[in-house]
Design an enzyme around this catalytic site. Structure first.
Site, PDB file in Angstrom:
ATOM      1  N   CYS A  50      -8.939  95.559  77.213  1.00  0.00           N
ATOM      2  CA  CYS A  50      -7.652  95.878  77.816  1.00  0.00           C
ATOM      3  C   CYS A  50      -7.054  97.034  77.017  1.00  0.00           C
ATOM      4  CB  CYS A  50      -6.726  94.662  77.773  1.00  0.00           C
ATOM      5  SG  CYS A  50      -5.032  95.048  78.293  1.00  0.00           S
ATOM      6  N   ASP A  57     -12.096  92.093  78.282  1.00  0.00           N
ATOM      7  CA  ASP A  57     -12.122  91.821  79.718  1.00  0.00           C
ATOM      8  C   ASP A  57     -13.580  91.715  80.137  1.00  0.00           C
ATOM      9  OD1 ASP A  57      -9.378  91.793  80.432  1.00  0.00           O
ATOM     10  OD2 ASP A  57      -9.312  93.971  80.332  1.00  0.00           O
ATOM     11  N   GLU A  73     -31.833 105.895  86.041  1.00  0.00           N
ATOM     12  CA  GLU A  73     -32.798 105.238  85.150  1.00  0.00           C
ATOM     13  C   GLU A  73     -32.116 104.015  84.537  1.00  0.00           C
ATOM     14  OE1 GLU A  73     -34.928 103.750  82.337  1.00  0.00           O
ATOM     15  OE2 GLU A  73     -33.367 105.011  81.458  1.00  0.00           O
ATOM     16  N   SER A  74     -32.754 102.847  84.618  1.00  0.00           N
ATOM     17  CA  SER A  74     -32.096 101.582  84.269  1.00  0.00           C
ATOM     18  C   SER A  74     -31.742 101.449  82.788  1.00  0.00           C
ATOM     19  CB  SER A  74     -32.932 100.393  84.732  1.00  0.00           C
ATOM     20  OG  SER A  74     -34.196 100.389  84.105  1.00  0.00           O
ATOM     21  N   HIS A  91      -8.973  97.496  84.888  1.00  0.00           N
ATOM     22  CA  HIS A  91     -10.058  97.084  85.785  1.00  0.00           C
ATOM     23  C   HIS A  91     -10.307  98.105  86.887  1.00  0.00           C
ATOM     24  CE1 HIS A  91      -8.751  92.715  84.716  1.00  0.00           C
ATOM     25  NE2 HIS A  91      -9.541  93.223  83.787  1.00  0.00           N
ATOM     26  N   GLU A  92      -9.241  98.537  87.527  1.00  0.00           N
ATOM     27  CA  GLU A  92      -9.370  99.443  88.659  1.00  0.00           C
ATOM     28  C   GLU A  92      -9.978 100.782  88.235  1.00  0.00           C
ATOM     29  OE1 GLU A  92      -5.846  96.673  89.216  1.00  0.00           O
ATOM     30  OE2 GLU A  92      -6.618  97.914  87.586  1.00  0.00           O
TER      31      GLU A  92
END
Length: 152
Positions: A50, A57, A73-74, A91-92
């Site tokens: 946060c 969070d 690429e993972s 969050h947004e």
């Protein structure tokens, strides 16, 4: 013989990036560039901080995208998402920032992200973003994350 992708991270021992800005989001050539298909990344243990309280969070992220010439690429994605661990963000903003960074790096034809954030202060926040309407004929499974119900 197929040329190996030129990536900064794949096949190398690397330090975790200290921030999302420092993270490298490598891509590799799409082996099926003429076919529309959906790629899904699921990150059920995403964390950031946060920006006001510094408290952690947690979110369950589901990222679906339609690749063009490149694939994300993972290993690079894992390190990029992990770079948020000590990063402050709402969050947004965090959810949309992740989506836009992937689109910028890979040049996706289409992308959607579901950010299913765990409650803080008793309120879960779910954030959804997509670059536009889903392409016609592209099979998109449900994201599979149930709405938060608490003890109810």
């Amino acid at each position: 013989m197929t040329e190996k992708p030129k990536t900064q991270l794949l096949g190398r021992s690397v330090e975790a990036p200290a921030s999302p800005e420092e993270a490298v989001l490598d891509c590799v050539p799409n082996p099926q560039p003429g076919i529309d298909y959906c790629v899904r990344f699921t990150c059920p243990e995403f964390t950031c901080l946060c920006p006001v309280t510094g408290q952690p969070d947690f979110a369950h992220l589901v990222i679906d995208y339609l690749p063009a010439q490149l694939l994300v690429e993972s290993k690079a994605l894992k390190l990029y998402l992990g770079s948020y661990r000590n990063h402050g963000g709402f969050h947004e903003g965090t959810t949309v920032e992740i989506a836009r960074r992937i689109v910028e790096a890979a040049g996706c034809k289409w992308l959607r992200i579901g950010g299913y954030w765990y409650p803080r202060g008793g309120i879960p926040i779910d954030v959804f973003y997509q670059t536009g309407p889903a392409p016609e004929g592209l099979w998109l499974p449900d994201q599979g994350v149930a709405p938060y119900r608490g003890r109810g």
